[in-house]
Design a protein around this motif. Structure first.
Motif, PDB file in Angstrom:
ATOM      1  N   ILE A 168       0.849  -1.201   0.000  1.00 45.45           N
ATOM      2  CA  ILE A 168       0.000   0.000   0.000  1.00 45.45           C
ATOM      3  C   ILE A 168       0.879   1.243   0.000  1.00 45.45           C
ATOM      4  O   ILE A 168       0.641   2.208  -0.736  1.00 45.45           O
ATOM      5  CB  ILE A 168      -0.934  -0.003   1.220  1.00 45.45           C
ATOM      6  CG1 ILE A 168      -1.942  -1.153   1.126  1.00 45.45           C
ATOM      7  CG2 ILE A 168      -1.665   1.339   1.321  1.00 45.45           C
ATOM      8  CD1 ILE A 168      -2.921  -1.014  -0.015  1.00 45.45           C
TER       9      ILE A 168
ATOM     10  N   ASP B 177      -8.661  -1.145   7.616  1.00 44.08           N
ATOM     11  CA  ASP B 177      -9.514  -2.061   6.867  1.00 44.08           C
ATOM     12  C   ASP B 177      -9.740  -1.548   5.447  1.00 44.08           C
ATOM     13  O   ASP B 177     -10.360  -0.485   5.264  1.00 44.08           O
ATOM     14  CB  ASP B 177     -10.851  -2.184   7.598  1.00 44.08           C
ATOM     15  CG  ASP B 177     -11.807  -3.155   6.925  1.00 44.08           C
ATOM     16  OD1 ASP B 177     -11.401  -3.797   5.936  1.00 44.08           O
ATOM     17  OD2 ASP B 177     -12.957  -3.253   7.389  1.00 44.08           O
ATOM     18  N   PRO B 178      -9.257  -2.259   4.418  1.00 43.72           N
ATOM     19  CA  PRO B 178      -9.437  -1.782   3.043  1.00 43.72           C
ATOM     20  C   PRO B 178     -10.900  -1.695   2.629  1.00 43.72           C
ATOM     21  O   PRO B 178     -11.259  -0.866   1.794  1.00 43.72           O
ATOM     22  CB  PRO B 178      -8.672  -2.806   2.202  1.00 43.72           C
ATOM     23  CG  PRO B 178      -8.575  -4.031   3.056  1.00 43.72           C
ATOM     24  CD  PRO B 178      -8.494  -3.521   4.456  1.00 43.72           C
ATOM     25  N   ARG B 179     -11.739  -2.550   3.205  1.00 45.40           N
ATOM     26  CA  ARG B 179     -13.163  -2.491   2.874  1.00 45.40           C
ATOM     27  C   ARG B 179     -13.749  -1.130   3.271  1.00 45.40           C
ATOM     28  O   ARG B 179     -14.439  -0.476   2.478  1.00 45.40           O
ATOM     29  CB  ARG B 179     -13.897  -3.615   3.602  1.00 45.40           C
ATOM     30  CG  ARG B 179     -15.407  -3.597   3.414  1.00 45.40           C
ATOM     31  CD  ARG B 179     -16.035  -4.677   4.287  1.00 45.40           C
ATOM     32  NE  ARG B 179     -17.494  -4.597   4.279  1.00 45.40           N
ATOM     33  CZ  ARG B 179     -18.275  -5.265   5.100  1.00 45.40           C
ATOM     34  NH1 ARG B 179     -17.738  -6.061   6.005  1.00 45.40           N
ATOM     35  NH2 ARG B 179     -19.576  -5.151   5.038  1.00 45.40           N
TER      36      ARG B 179
ATOM     37  N   LEU C 247     -12.083   1.642   3.779  1.00 48.57           N
ATOM     38  CA  LEU C 247     -11.446   2.703   2.997  1.00 48.57           C
ATOM     39  C   LEU C 247     -12.082   2.842   1.620  1.00 48.57           C
ATOM     40  O   LEU C 247     -12.308   3.958   1.135  1.00 48.57           O
ATOM     41  CB  LEU C 247      -9.951   2.420   2.857  1.00 48.57           C
ATOM     42  CG  LEU C 247      -9.129   2.445   4.149  1.00 48.57           C
ATOM     43  CD1 LEU C 247      -7.695   2.023   3.877  1.00 48.57           C
ATOM     44  CD2 LEU C 247      -9.165   3.835   4.796  1.00 48.57           C
ATOM     45  N   LEU C 248     -12.367   1.720   0.962  1.00 48.87           N
ATOM     46  CA  LEU C 248     -12.957   1.773  -0.375  1.00 48.87           C
ATOM     47  C   LEU C 248     -14.404   2.246  -0.323  1.00 48.87           C
ATOM     48  O   LEU C 248     -14.853   2.961  -1.229  1.00 48.87           O
ATOM     49  CB  LEU C 248     -12.856   0.398  -1.042  1.00 48.87           C
ATOM     50  CG  LEU C 248     -11.440  -0.016  -1.436  1.00 48.87           C
ATOM     51  CD1 LEU C 248     -11.409  -1.482  -1.864  1.00 48.87           C
ATOM     52  CD2 LEU C 248     -10.910   0.872  -2.550  1.00 48.87           C
TER      53      LEU C 248
ATOM     54  N   ASN D  26      -8.374   6.113  -2.355  1.00 47.91           N
ATOM     55  CA  ASN D  26      -8.790   5.025  -3.235  1.00 47.91           C
ATOM     56  C   ASN D  26      -7.645   4.432  -4.034  1.00 47.91           C
ATOM     57  O   ASN D  26      -7.551   3.199  -4.173  1.00 47.91           O
ATOM     58  CB  ASN D  26      -9.886   5.521  -4.184  1.00 47.91           C
ATOM     59  CG  ASN D  26     -10.361   4.452  -5.146  1.00 47.91           C
ATOM     60  OD1 ASN D  26      -9.799   4.270  -6.219  1.00 47.91           O
ATOM     61  ND2 ASN D  26     -11.414   3.744  -4.761  1.00 47.91           N
TER      62      ASN D  26
ATOM     63  N   THR E 147      -5.241   1.923  -2.179  1.00 51.17           N
ATOM     64  CA  THR E 147      -6.038   0.839  -1.601  1.00 51.17           C
ATOM     65  C   THR E 147      -6.586  -0.065  -2.697  1.00 51.17           C
ATOM     66  O   THR E 147      -6.561  -1.298  -2.577  1.00 51.17           O
ATOM     67  CB  THR E 147      -7.198   1.413  -0.771  1.00 51.17           C
ATOM     68  OG1 THR E 147      -6.700   2.376   0.156  1.00 51.17           O
ATOM     69  CG2 THR E 147      -7.913   0.311  -0.015  1.00 51.17           C
ATOM     70  N   GLN E 148      -7.105   0.534  -3.769  1.00 46.43           N
ATOM     71  CA  GLN E 148      -7.642  -0.231  -4.881  1.00 46.43           C
ATOM     72  C   GLN E 148      -6.554  -1.071  -5.545  1.00 46.43           C
ATOM     73  O   GLN E 148      -6.745  -2.260  -5.834  1.00 46.43           O
ATOM     74  CB  GLN E 148      -8.255   0.726  -5.906  1.00 46.43           C
ATOM     75  CG  GLN E 148      -8.761   0.054  -7.171  1.00 46.43           C
ATOM     76  CD  GLN E 148     -10.052  -0.691  -6.954  1.00 46.43           C
ATOM     77  OE1 GLN E 148     -11.054  -0.126  -6.541  1.00 46.43           O
ATOM     78  NE2 GLN E 148     -10.044  -1.968  -7.241  1.00 46.43           N
TER      79      GLN E 148
ATOM     80  N   LEU F 100      -5.683  -3.991  -3.405  1.00 50.14           N
ATOM     81  CA  LEU F 100      -6.702  -5.034  -3.482  1.00 50.14           C
ATOM     82  C   LEU F 100      -6.544  -5.857  -4.756  1.00 50.14           C
ATOM     83  O   LEU F 100      -6.696  -7.085  -4.733  1.00 50.14           O
ATOM     84  CB  LEU F 100      -8.093  -4.402  -3.431  1.00 50.14           C
ATOM     85  CG  LEU F 100      -9.282  -5.356  -3.598  1.00 50.14           C
ATOM     86  CD1 LEU F 100      -9.307  -6.374  -2.468  1.00 50.14           C
ATOM     87  CD2 LEU F 100     -10.597  -4.581  -3.657  1.00 50.14           C
TER      88      LEU F 100
END
Length: 432
Positions: free
Chosen positions: A143, A289-291, A293-294, A331, A334-335, A338
Motif C-alpha cells: 500500500i 480495513d481496506p473495505r 477505505l474503499l 482510493n 487501496t484499490q 486489493l
C-alpha cells in the motif's frame, strides 16, 4: 523545531524499508510523468496550432483512449509470458517513437492513426509496472509503495503541466520531442537498473502446496474470476466519477460563465493536495480495513462531485475538488493493493492488464456520458448521477469484501488458505 523533527521522522518512516529496485522503478515513473505533454495539450495542439475542429480533436482523444483499451490486456499477457522488463522496454521505446512521429505528421488521418498508436504504447507499460512493483515489494509494504508511486505520478504531472504551458508558447513540436526523449530515458533506466522480477514457476521453486496448475493462469481464468471481475466493474464506476474532473467539470464551469483560468485554479487544488497529503494520509490508512477505505472513498468521490451542483464561485468549486481529491488519495493505493491481493502470483500481468482496462474504458465512456447528460438534462443531473454511482460503488465494495479477511489470499480459481499462500509470497519476495 519539534514539528520539523516530526515531519522528518514521518517522511523517513514512509520511504524506509523499500527495496532499491522499487526506487529505480519509482524514478522511471517520475521521469516519465515529468515529460508528459501529449495527453495534456493534445486538444489545444489540434485546435489552435493545427486549426482542426473540436469534434476532430475529440475523435483523436477517443482513438488515443481506444489504443489504451486495446493494449491493456495484451500488455498484461506479455508481462506474464515474456517478463515485466521486456514489456516495459518495448512499451517505452514504442511510446518515444510514436510520440516523436506524432509531432511531425500533418495529415488528419495520419494524426488520428498515430494518436491511436501513442495510446496503445503509453498504456502498455502500466500492467508491467504494477506487476513488477507487486513482485519486488513485500506484501505488508505494498500500500505504501503504490501510494509513493501515485505520488510520483502526480508530482511529475503537476510540474510537467506547468512547464508544458511555457513549452507550447514556444513550440508544440519541442514538447513532443521532449516527451519522446524523457520516455527514452525511462527505457534506459529500466534496461540498466531493473532486473527481471517475474516469479519463477512453482515447480522450479518447489513451493509446498503449489501444484503445476497454479501457474496455468490464462486470460480466460481472469474473466471467469467472479470476485475479481466484480472489483474491475466497481473500479470502472469509480474511474468514471473521477474522469468528470477533467471532462464534465470544465464544460459545466464554462457553461456557468467561468473562464479557463477559473477552471485551472480550481483543478490545480487536485494536484497540490495529492502532492502534499498523499504520504501522510497513506501512513494513516496503511494498516486500516481496506473495505472501509474503499466504501468511504467511493462515497467521498460520488458526493464530492455531487456537491458541484451547488457551486456558484471558484472557491466553492475548489472546495468540491478538495472532497473528491481526498477520495482519490485514499482510493488509488487501496484499490491497487486489493487488485494485487486478488491476483495469483503467476497471473499478475494479466490481472493488472484487465484492471488497467477498466480505467481505459472509463476514459472512453466518461466523455460520452458527460456530454450527453449535460446537453440533454443539464450539469446538475450529471453531478446527481455521480452521487448515485458513488453510492452504488460503495455498496458494492461493502458487499464484495465481506468475509475477505487478512488471513485469506484469493486465486483465480477460488480462495486458498492464507498462511501457505502468504508464506509462498513472502519467500518469493525475500529471494529477490
Amino acid at each position: 523545531m519539534s514539528v520539523v523533527v516530526g515531519l522528518r521522522r514521518a517522511l523517513s518512516e514512509s520511504v524506509s524499508g523499500l527495496p532499491r529496485a522499487f526506487w529505480w522503478l519509482w524514478a522511471s515513473t517520475l521521469v516519465n510523468r515529468l515529460g508528459a505533454f501529449v495527453a495534456t495539450f493534445m486538444a489545444l495542439y489540434l485546435t489552435i496550432d493545427r486549426g482542426y475542429s473540436a469534434s476532430y480533436a475529440g475523435l483523436v482523444a477517443a482513438l488515443h483512449g481506444l489504443g489504451g483499451v486495446v493494449s491493456s490486456v495484451g500488455a498484461g499477457v506479455m508481462a506474464d509470458r515474456l517478463g515485466r522488463r521486456p514489456t516495459l522496454l518495448v512499451a517505452q521505446v514504442s511510446t518515444a517513437l510514436s510520440v516523436a512521429l506524432l509531432g511531425f505528421v500533418r495529415d488528419p488521418v495520419a494524426i488520428a492513426a498515430v494518436a491511436f498508436l501513442v495510446g496503445m504504447a503509453s498504456n502498455a507499460s502500466r500492467p508491467a509496472v504494477q506487476a513488477m512493483m507487486a513482485d519486488i515489494v513485500r506484501p505488508e509494504d505494498r500500500i505504501r509503495a503504490f501510494s509513493l508511486n501515485y505520488w510520483a505520478i502526480n508530482l511529475g504531472f503537476a510540474v510537467s503541466s506547468a512547464a508544458a504551458g511555457f513549452i507550447a508558447e514556444y513550440s508544440y513540436l519541442a514538447g513532443f520531442l521532449i516527451e519522446a526523449g524523457m520516455t527514452l530515458v525511462c527505457a534506459v533506466l529500466v534496461f540498466v537498473k531493473l532486473p527481471e522480477s517475474r516469479p519463477a514457476e512453482p515447480e522450479e521453486r518447489g513451493v509446498a502446496g503449489a501444484g503445476a496448475g497454479a501457474a496455468a493462469v490464462s486470460l480466460w481464468s481472469v474473466l471467469r474470476d467472479g470476485r475479481y471481475m466484480s472489483v474491475v466493474g466497481l473500479s470502472f464506476l469509480v474511474a468514471v466519477i473521477f474522469q468528470q474532473g477533467y471532462l464534465g467539470l470544465p464544460v459545466a464551469m464554462g457553461e456557468a460563465g467561468f473562464t479557463p483560468a477559473d477552471f485551472g485554479m480550481a483543478i490545480a487544488v487536485n494536484g497540490v493536495l495529492i502532492v502534499v497529503l498523499q504520504i501522510p494520509v497513506t501512513r494513516f490508512i496503511e494498516h486500516r480495513d481496506p473495505r472501509l477505505l474503499l466504501v468511504v472513498s467511493s462515497l467521498l468521490a460520488g458526493y464530492g462531485f455531487g456537491l458541484t451542483a451547488f457551486a456558484g464561485s471558484v472557491g466553492v468549486f475548489a472546495l468540491t475538488v478538495c472532497v473528491w481529491t481526498l477520495a482519490e488519495i485514499v482510493n488509488a493505493p487501496t484499490q491497487t493493493g486489493l487488485v494485487v491481493r486478488l491476483s495469483p502470483v503467476h497471473g499478475r500481468g494479466r490481472y493488472q492488464g484487465v484492471y488497467t482496462m477498466s480505467w481505459a474504458v472509463a476514459s472512453l465512456v466518461a466523455p460520452l456520458m458527460s456530454g450527453f447528460v449535460i446537453d440533454h438534462w443539464g450539469s446538475e443531473w450529471l453531478w446527481g448521477i455521480c452521487a448515485v454511482v458513488g453510492t452504488v460503488a460503495a455498496a458494492g465494495y461493502g458487499a464484495l469484501m465481506r468475509g475477505l479477511g487478512d488471513e485469506t489470499y484469493v486465486t483465480a480459481t477460488g480462495e486458498v488458505p492464507g498462511p501457505a499462500a502468504k508464506a509462498a509470497d513472502d519467500g518469493r519476495v525475500g529471494a529477490q
